[in-house]
Design an enzyme around this catalytic site. Structure first.
Site, short mmCIF file in Angstrom:
data_model
loop_
_atom_site.label_atom_id
_atom_site.label_comp_id
_atom_site.label_asym_id
_atom_site.label_seq_id
_atom_site.Cartn_x
_atom_site.Cartn_y
_atom_site.Cartn_z
CB SER A 117 1.74 1.90 -5.85
OG SER A 117 1.99 0.83 -6.75
CG HIS A 121 9.47 -8.73 -7.50
ND1 HIS A 121 8.58 -9.46 -8.28
CD2 HIS A 121 9.36 -7.44 -7.92
CE1 HIS A 121 7.98 -8.65 -9.13
NE2 HIS A 121 8.42 -7.42 -8.93
CG HIS A 131 0.05 -4.99 -7.57
ND1 HIS A 131 -1.31 -4.95 -7.87
CD2 HIS A 131 0.51 -3.74 -7.80
CE1 HIS A 131 -1.63 -3.74 -8.26
NE2 HIS A 131 -0.56 -2.98 -8.22
CG ASN A 133 -3.07 0.14 -6.89
OD1 ASN A 133 -3.88 1.05 -7.03
ND2 ASN A 133 -3.10 -0.96 -7.64
CB THR A 134 -5.88 1.78 -2.01
OG1 THR A 134 -4.93 2.13 -1.01
CG2 THR A 134 -6.32 0.34 -1.81
NE ARG A 135 -6.49 3.98 -9.21
CZ ARG A 135 -6.52 2.66 -9.25
NH1 ARG A 135 -5.73 1.95 -8.46
NH2 ARG A 135 -7.34 2.02 -10.07
N GLY A 287 4.41 11.38 -13.61
CA GLY A 287 4.87 10.77 -12.37
C GLY A 287 6.36 10.48 -12.40
#
Length: 303
Positions: A117, A121, A131, A133-135, A287
């Site tokens: 993730s 900024h 942004h 993310n991969t999962r 998390g």
């Protein structure tokens, strides 16, 4: 998009597949961190008299007997005011009130999840925030999800016709078009719908792609095809975003530009705390709170 019913059952080599996915996410993290540090080194415009930033890595483990952990990689620099590139691999059991929301977890709450993730900024308002993310998630089923979206913070640049927008969209489109298991038009629409602030009736940025619950049949290529597509999403991001940063990071900006940037960052805060699925998933699965909330910008302004 409604959550589909995914097939139950895992391949015999699921542990090898888990290891391959984890290794990919962690390798991508290292590639992106090196690329962003090179950008810090190469700044020649405003703030180039300051020291270039460097990532600080911090490993963490889940508490209270839960399994797994991850690595936070944070940088505060002269190009990136705040950027986090995080990886995690966690496992355990979903809380009872969360099981029905997750494919394959209603009757067996055990899960495993690994992913990367990223949120950036930048200092310069001419450089868009981003942004990605991969999962990979495993319950009694398995799937991939993720995406990438771009958020120009200046209204004059926050258009679909802007060259940054077109470059970003083209990179995501190519990543999808190269894989039969991916549906670019659907993923682009999904992104537009997902990254939308309903209470303000406005989009967060100019979009990108978003996908979830990707579980292709063996006839369509199965896990290997899904993983290949997910890798190409990461590669596309690692190629296109540094290019966008470099085309903008030496430009001058005004105090009015900075004010607009800070107000636009407020939309990021609102979305992440009210709607973001990844934030909710991370908090529900024990998390690392510091890592989960590191996506929030360092300085924000509400008018």
């Amino acid at each position: 998009m409604e959550r589909p019913e995914l097939p139950i059952g895992l391949p015999d080599d699921i542990e090898e597949k888990k290891a391959a996915a984890r290794n990919w996410f962690e390798g991508l993290r290292d590639t992106i961190c090196a690329s962003f540090e090179a950008i810090e080194d190469d700044l020649e415009g405003p703030l180039s008299d300051q020291e270039p930033g460097r990532f600080v890595a911090k490993d963490w483990s889940r508490e209270n007997g839960a399994g797994g952990g991850g690595r936070m990689s944070m940088m505060e620099g002269r190009v990136f005011e705040k950027v986090g590139v995080h990886t995690s691999t966690v496992y355990g059991e979903f809380a009872p009130d969360f099981r029905a929301q997750i494919p394959g977890a209603k009757d067996d709450p055990r899960f495993w999840a690994s992913g990367i993730s990223l949120i950036a900024h930048p200092v310069n308002p001419n450089v868009p925030a981003v942004h990605m993310n991969t999962r990979m998630v495993v319950t009694t089923s398995r799937w991939f999800g993720g995406g990438a979206d771009l958020t120009p913070v200046l209204s004059r640049r926050r258009t679909q016709e802007d060259e940054d927008s077109q470059l970003f969209h083209k990179a995501m489109e190519i990543a999808c078009r190269n894989h039969a298991v991916a549906d670019y038009d659907a993923y682009k629409t999904w992104c537009d719908e997902y990254f939308f602030l309903k209470h303000r009736n406005e989009a967060r940025g100019i979009g990108g792609i978003f996908y979830d619950w990707l579980h292709s049949s063996e006839e369509a290529g199965g896990w290997d095809a899904d993983f290949a597509f997910t890798r190409d999403v990461g590669r596309a991001f690692a190629m296109v975003y540094p290019k966008i940063v470099r085309s903008n990071f030496n430009k001058l900006w005004t105090e009015a530009d900075r004010d607009e940037q800070l107000i636009r960052r407020g939309r990021y805060v609102e979305f992440n705390l009210l709607y973001d699925r990844g934030t909710i998933f991370g908090l529900k699965t024990g998390g690392n709170v510091e890592s989960i909330l590191s996506s929030l910008p360092p300085v924000v302004r509400w008018p």
